[in-house]
Write an enzyme that holds these catalytic residues in place. Sequence first.
Site, PDB file in Angstrom:
ATOM      1  N   ASP A   9       0.776  -1.102  -0.030  1.00 11.74           N
ATOM      2  CA  ASP A   9       0.066   0.189  -0.031  1.00 11.74           C
ATOM      3  C   ASP A   9       0.819   1.422   0.020  1.00 11.74           C
ATOM      4  OD1 ASP A   9      -2.291  -1.378   0.113  1.00 11.74           O
ATOM      5  OD2 ASP A   9      -2.266  -1.644   2.208  1.00 11.74           O
ATOM      6  N   LYS A  31       0.416  -8.060  -2.048  1.00 19.05           N
ATOM      7  CA  LYS A  31      -0.663  -7.818  -2.579  1.00 19.05           C
ATOM      8  C   LYS A  31      -0.936  -6.155  -3.298  1.00 19.05           C
ATOM      9  CE  LYS A  31      -4.159  -6.465   0.437  1.00 19.05           C
ATOM     10  NZ  LYS A  31      -4.902  -5.156  -0.354  1.00 19.05           N
ATOM     11  N   ASP A  58      -5.774  -7.417  -5.944  1.00 16.30           N
ATOM     12  CA  ASP A  58      -6.632  -7.052  -4.658  1.00 16.30           C
ATOM     13  C   ASP A  58      -7.685  -6.231  -5.444  1.00 16.30           C
ATOM     14  OD1 ASP A  58      -8.384  -6.858  -2.789  1.00 16.30           O
ATOM     15  OD2 ASP A  58      -7.006  -5.703  -1.489  1.00 16.30           O
ATOM     16  N   LYS A  60     -10.871  -6.564  -6.400  1.00 12.68           N
ATOM     17  CA  LYS A  60     -12.421  -6.864  -6.119  1.00 12.68           C
ATOM     18  C   LYS A  60     -13.596  -6.409  -7.235  1.00 12.68           C
ATOM     19  CE  LYS A  60     -11.418  -5.292  -1.074  1.00 12.68           C
ATOM     20  NZ  LYS A  60     -10.085  -4.903  -1.462  1.00 12.68           N
ATOM     21  N   PHE A  61     -13.354  -7.439  -7.956  1.00 11.56           N
ATOM     22  CA  PHE A  61     -14.018  -7.185  -9.247  1.00 11.56           C
ATOM     23  C   PHE A  61     -15.636  -7.476  -9.104  1.00 11.56           C
ATOM     24  CE2 PHE A  61     -10.447  -9.072 -11.637  1.00 11.56           C
ATOM     25  CZ  PHE A  61      -9.806  -7.575 -12.094  1.00 11.56           C
ATOM     26  N   ASP A  63     -19.120  -6.867 -11.370  1.00 12.94           N
ATOM     27  CA  ASP A  63     -20.068  -6.299 -12.430  1.00 12.94           C
ATOM     28  C   ASP A  63     -20.636  -7.340 -12.698  1.00 12.94           C
ATOM     29  OD1 ASP A  63     -20.327  -4.837 -14.761  1.00 12.94           O
ATOM     30  OD2 ASP A  63     -18.352  -3.735 -14.349  1.00 12.94           O
ATOM     31  N   PRO A  65     -21.546 -10.790 -15.305  1.00 10.21           N
ATOM     32  CA  PRO A  65     -20.723 -11.920 -15.298  1.00 10.21           C
ATOM     33  C   PRO A  65     -19.725 -11.847 -16.379  1.00 10.21           C
ATOM     34  CG  PRO A  65     -22.821 -12.762 -14.828  1.00 10.21           C
ATOM     35  CD  PRO A  65     -22.746 -11.192 -14.984  1.00 10.21           C
ATOM     36  N   ASN A  66     -20.311 -11.445 -17.807  1.00 18.18           N
ATOM     37  CA  ASN A  66     -19.151 -11.218 -18.995  1.00 18.18           C
ATOM     38  C   ASN A  66     -18.146 -10.307 -18.787  1.00 18.18           C
ATOM     39  OD1 ASN A  66     -18.745 -11.475 -21.855  1.00 18.18           O
ATOM     40  ND2 ASN A  66     -19.103  -9.345 -21.860  1.00 18.18           N
ATOM     41  N   THR A  67     -18.419  -9.242 -18.023  1.00 19.49           N
ATOM     42  CA  THR A  67     -17.499  -8.285 -17.674  1.00 19.49           C
ATOM     43  C   THR A  67     -16.182  -8.773 -16.835  1.00 19.49           C
ATOM     44  OG1 THR A  67     -18.922  -6.429 -18.261  1.00 19.49           O
ATOM     45  CG2 THR A  67     -16.946  -5.736 -16.957  1.00 19.49           C
ATOM     46  N   THR A 122     -15.114  -5.620   5.621  1.00 21.35           N
ATOM     47  CA  THR A 122     -14.765  -5.716   7.448  1.00 21.35           C
ATOM     48  C   THR A 122     -15.556  -4.263   7.763  1.00 21.35           C
ATOM     49  OG1 THR A 122     -12.744  -5.031   6.754  1.00 21.35           O
ATOM     50  CG2 THR A 122     -13.341  -7.238   7.611  1.00 21.35           C
ATOM     51  N   ARG A 183      -2.641  -7.470  13.842  1.00 25.26           N
ATOM     52  CA  ARG A 183      -2.001  -6.630  14.805  1.00 25.26           C
ATOM     53  C   ARG A 183      -1.484  -7.309  16.116  1.00 25.26           C
ATOM     54  NH1 ARG A 183      -2.190  -3.993  10.662  1.00 25.26           N
ATOM     55  NH2 ARG A 183      -2.707  -1.962  10.571  1.00 25.26           N
ATOM     56  N   GLN A 194      -7.665  -0.469  11.852  1.00 25.46           N
ATOM     57  CA  GLN A 194      -8.281  -1.853  12.186  1.00 25.46           C
ATOM     58  C   GLN A 194      -9.015  -1.915  13.581  1.00 25.46           C
ATOM     59  OE1 GLN A 194      -8.371  -3.879   9.772  1.00 25.46           O
ATOM     60  NE2 GLN A 194      -6.558  -3.622   8.474  1.00 25.46           N
ATOM     61  N   GLY A 214       0.088  -4.904   6.235  1.00 31.85           N
ATOM     62  CA  GLY A 214       0.614  -3.769   5.508  1.00 31.85           C
ATOM     63  C   GLY A 214       1.460  -3.055   6.455  1.00 31.85           C
ATOM     64  N   ARG A 215       0.874  -2.146   6.927  1.00 32.32           N
ATOM     65  CA  ARG A 215       1.391  -1.093   7.957  1.00 32.32           C
ATOM     66  C   ARG A 215       2.498  -1.481   8.768  1.00 32.32           C
ATOM     67  NH1 ARG A 215      -3.897   2.217   8.427  1.00 32.32           N
ATOM     68  NH2 ARG A 215      -4.553  -0.201   8.037  1.00 32.32           N
TER      69      ARG A 215
HETATM   70  O1  C5P Z   1      -1.803  -1.972   7.022  1.00 39.43           O
HETATM   71  P1  C5P Z   1      -2.844  -3.166   7.213  1.00 39.43           P
HETATM   72  O2  C5P Z   1      -2.007  -4.250   7.928  1.00 39.43           O
HETATM   73  O3  C5P Z   1      -3.906  -2.689   7.997  1.00 39.43           O
HETATM   74  O4  C5P Z   1      -2.961  -3.693   6.101  1.00 39.43           O
HETATM   75  C1  C5P Z   1      -4.204  -4.833   5.531  1.00 39.43           C
HETATM   76  C2  C5P Z   1      -4.509  -4.633   4.064  1.00 39.43           C
HETATM   77  O5  C5P Z   1      -5.363  -5.724   4.022  1.00 39.43           O
HETATM   78  C3  C5P Z   1      -4.591  -3.430   3.508  1.00 39.43           C
HETATM   79  O6  C5P Z   1      -4.305  -3.372   2.041  1.00 39.43           O
HETATM   80  C4  C5P Z   1      -6.250  -3.478   3.496  1.00 39.43           C
HETATM   81  O7  C5P Z   1      -6.977  -2.570   2.537  1.00 39.43           O
HETATM   82  C5  C5P Z   1      -6.534  -4.745   3.332  1.00 39.43           C
HETATM   83  N1  C5P Z   1      -8.026  -4.993   3.915  1.00 39.43           N
HETATM   84  C6  C5P Z   1      -8.299  -5.113   5.111  1.00 39.43           C
HETATM   85  N2  C5P Z   1      -9.397  -5.716   5.616  1.00 39.43           N
HETATM   86  C7  C5P Z   1     -10.119  -6.208   4.749  1.00 39.43           C
HETATM   87  C8  C5P Z   1      -9.806  -6.250   3.298  1.00 39.43           C
HETATM   88  C9  C5P Z   1      -8.508  -5.971   3.116  1.00 39.43           C
HETATM   89  O8  C5P Z   1      -7.499  -4.748   5.983  1.00 39.43           O
HETATM   90  N3  C5P Z   1     -11.196  -6.492   5.224  1.00 39.43           N
END
Ligand code: C5P
Length: 239
Positions: A9, A31, A58, A60-61, A63, A65-67, A122, A183, A194, A214-215
Amino acid sequence: MDKLLIALDLPTGGEALQLADTLRGSVGGFKIGNQLFTAEGPVIVRTLAAKGDRVFLDLKFHDIPNTVARAVAAATSLGAWMMNVHAAGGLKMLEAAADAARKTATEEGRPMPRVIAVTVLTSMNAQNIAQTGIGGTVIEQVSRLARLAQRAGLDGVVASPQETSVIRALCGEEFDIVTPGIRGGAAATAKDDQERTMTAKEAIEAGASYIVVGRPVIAAPDPREAAERIADEIRSARR
Ligand code: C5P
């Protein structure tokens, strides 16, 4: 550590590629989400795939079905290892997605990508989903959509730490569960946005196939060391 996926990210492809270079060998894949893909386009996926990285696209399509089938086919041709669609798109859309991945991979002689589904974001609570016209609890809706994704032949779902054990019990051992919201423990950094979090070890013990972090890695003073600590914690999990 195959089970540890890092969310790249970051605002630019340069920063993302640099982080990937730092982490390669310690983690199981990267990701790429809407921000980076929209800013930098498919070249980032091609570049990482060419280096042998597993890329979870990631986007998240959701739309008709064809698209969605065409989008999944394009992502497969790009070399994505995993991609996702919204289960709320319905059975036909999910079947079209699974079909397109299979067909494209076969035609192009590529490994089959994993196509997984987002159930309920979430960020949604019971009140938010009621506002969209869906009755019942969040976990009921998550369970319904996880079963629908499985029936359509998808490989798994993205699930919050709280949903992981329920889905594992419902969908069996072969179903991929990809869990963000990690975390605490070796990822003991700020909670950021989160809410209902788990440690990497807890998520794996609850049944996660992969965790997305991520972070806690990106913002660490030494991202490789941070990733290795989380990888060690995953190895210590009882599964
Ligand atoms: O930085 P962090 O660890 O919170 O990043 C989690 C990653 O997972 C981010 O890219 C966030 O958009 C993604 N994500 C999430 N919760 C979800 C789906 C995806 O935190 N339910």
